[in-house]
Structure formats: C-alpha cells, structure tokens
Design an enzyme around this catalytic site. Structure first.
Site, PDB file in Angstrom:
ATOM      1  N   CYS A   1     -16.650  -7.461  -4.520  1.00 18.50           N
ATOM      2  CA  CYS A   1     -17.176  -6.413  -5.609  1.00 18.50           C
ATOM      3  C   CYS A   1     -17.170  -6.860  -6.838  1.00 18.50           C
ATOM      4  O   CYS A   1     -16.688  -8.069  -7.302  1.00 18.50           O
ATOM      5  CB  CYS A   1     -16.235  -5.313  -5.340  1.00 18.50           C
ATOM      6  SG  CYS A   1     -17.138  -3.487  -6.016  1.00 18.50           S
TER       7      CYS A   1
ATOM      8  N   ASP B   1      -7.408   1.778  -1.635  1.00 19.76           N
ATOM      9  CA  ASP B   1      -7.281   1.073  -2.833  1.00 19.76           C
ATOM     10  C   ASP B   1      -5.914   1.510  -3.584  1.00 19.76           C
ATOM     11  O   ASP B   1      -5.263   2.581  -3.189  1.00 19.76           O
ATOM     12  CB  ASP B   1      -8.257   0.671  -3.566  1.00 19.76           C
ATOM     13  CG  ASP B   1      -8.773   1.888  -4.264  1.00 19.76           C
ATOM     14  OD1 ASP B   1      -8.155   2.791  -4.559  1.00 19.76           O
ATOM     15  OD2 ASP B   1     -10.034   1.921  -4.446  1.00 19.76           O
TER      16      ASP B   1
END
Length: 243
Positions: free
Chosen positions: A7, A153
C-alpha cells in the site's frame, strides 16, 4: 497462498518493483492528510501500466460512497477499501453498494477497521457480520467481493488507516476466528515488516496481509529490498504453515 497488498504506492517505479516481487495488490491512498496521498489522475497513469491480474485498491477514509466511486472509475480501481470506525462512525455499506450500481464490472468493496474498535466492544463485530451477510447474499450475483474482506489495523483518530505500529495480535485471535467462522476474509495491516509478518500470520492465520511504512525508505517512497524481503517472508511463512 496469502494475499499480499503493498500500500501507499505513489510512483510507477515502486509499483513495478512490488509487482515484480510478487505482490497481488497495490494500494493507492486518497486521503489528503496522508503523506502518501495521490491525485486520481496520477494514480490512473500508474494503474494503466499494470497487469489486469494485479488488484488496484483505492484507500479512502469514511467515504460515503459516491466520491470514492468517482475516483475508482477515473483511476480504474478494481477495489475500494474504506477505512471506517476509528471515530465511532457507522459503516455506510448500503450507500457504497448503491454507488457502484452503474459499473459494468463493479469494484470489490473492502472495509478497514482499527483493531480497538472491536476490542472495546466485541459485539460490534457480530452485529456488523450479521448485517453485511444479508447484503452479500442479496448482491452476490452482481457484486463479487462485496464486503467479504475486512482489514484490521492500528488506526487512530489522528492517523486513520494505520500508524505504522502493530496491534495486539493475541488479543485479536478470537476476532480473527469469528470473522473466518462467518465466511469472511481477514487482512492484517499495521506495523508489519519482513521481520514480524510470519508471527502475525502464525497467530491470526489471515487471508491477506497489507504493508506500507514497513517497506518504505521514507513516507511515500518504497525501499525495493524491503519490498522483496517482505514478500519473501510471507511466502516462506506460507510454506511453513502448510507443513
């Protein structure tokens, strides 16, 4: 094999390094406060140079649906990852489904939550899974990948979408089991590196892993050797876990 997403891609060089190293997906961040924020036009220039086999994921924060879908259409995204829940907000799942209705090939819809969102109130996960199971069932024929993949996360209000720090994997073990029992895919993010990803995989057995700062030379610029080392570590963990 474990799905791997690199990412925070901001340039073609980093994108090609990640693809060559074996990444399954690349993430483009569309959040103005992020040092990895992309404008859609630049993301499109990168996306069109990538193989159709590579998942192109747009990362948004509390997107209501229509704005994210406009970006997805312009860039050529194959998936929308919506970071929600870090401020106690609800999940705008119905709006997202309505927003992609005009796509001939709708993007997948992923949801990302801070781990503390479910640590603090475990019943939230059950309620969400129940609510979304009906949505997936009703839209399965037209919308493949509709809210069946969830990212956990270490988001905070100041840093939605990740802090570069890990969350408590052991504390999350039961949450991971619950997701999988509901037929959902778990992607672990937040603070992963080549050195610790095998441990996260051993504890949580995720469907996928997602890394950004853990493979960077600096915010927004990847370190090719770290990218290769991370993907190699995941594949070695896959082999170890299959024995």
């Amino acid at each position: 094999m474990t799905w791997i997403k690199i990412c925070g891609i901001t340039n073609l060089e980093d994108a090609l390094v990640a693809v060559e190293a074996g990444a399954d997906a690349l993430g483009f961040v569309f959040y103005e406060k992020s040092p990895r924020n992309m404008i859609p036009e630049k993301a499109h220039e990168i996306a069109i140079r990538l193989s159709e086999k590579i998942e192109k994921v747009g990362v948004f924060v509390n997107a209501s649906g229509f704005a994210a879908v406009d970006v997805a259409r312009l860039v050529g995204l194959t998936a929308i990852q919506n970071v929600v829940g870090f401020d106690g907000s609800d999940v705008p799942e119905s709006k997202m489904v309505v927003a992609i209705a005009g796509f001939p090939h709708p993007p997948k819809l992923f949801l990302a939550f801070p781990a503390h969102w479910v640590h603090d109130r475990p019943e939230r996960l059950h309620d969400m899974a129940t609510r979304l199971s009906h949505l997936r069932r009703d839209s399965a024929e037209r919308y493949q990948g509709c809210f069946d993949t969830f990212f956990l996360d270490s988001s905070t209000c100041d840093q939605p979408g990740g802090t570069g720090k890990t969350f408590d994997w052991e504390k999350t073990r039961s949450i991971a089991d619950q997701l999988q029992d509901n037929g959902l895919k778990l992607v672990v993010a937040g603070g992963l590196t080549a050195e610790n990803v095998a441990e996260a995989m051993h504890i949580l057995h995720p469907w996928g892993v997602d890394v950004s700062s853990g493979v960077e030379a600096r915010p927004g610029k990847k370190d090719p050797e770290k990218v290769r080392a991370f993907i190699k570590a995941v594949r070695e963990a896959d082999k170890a876990n299959s024995n």
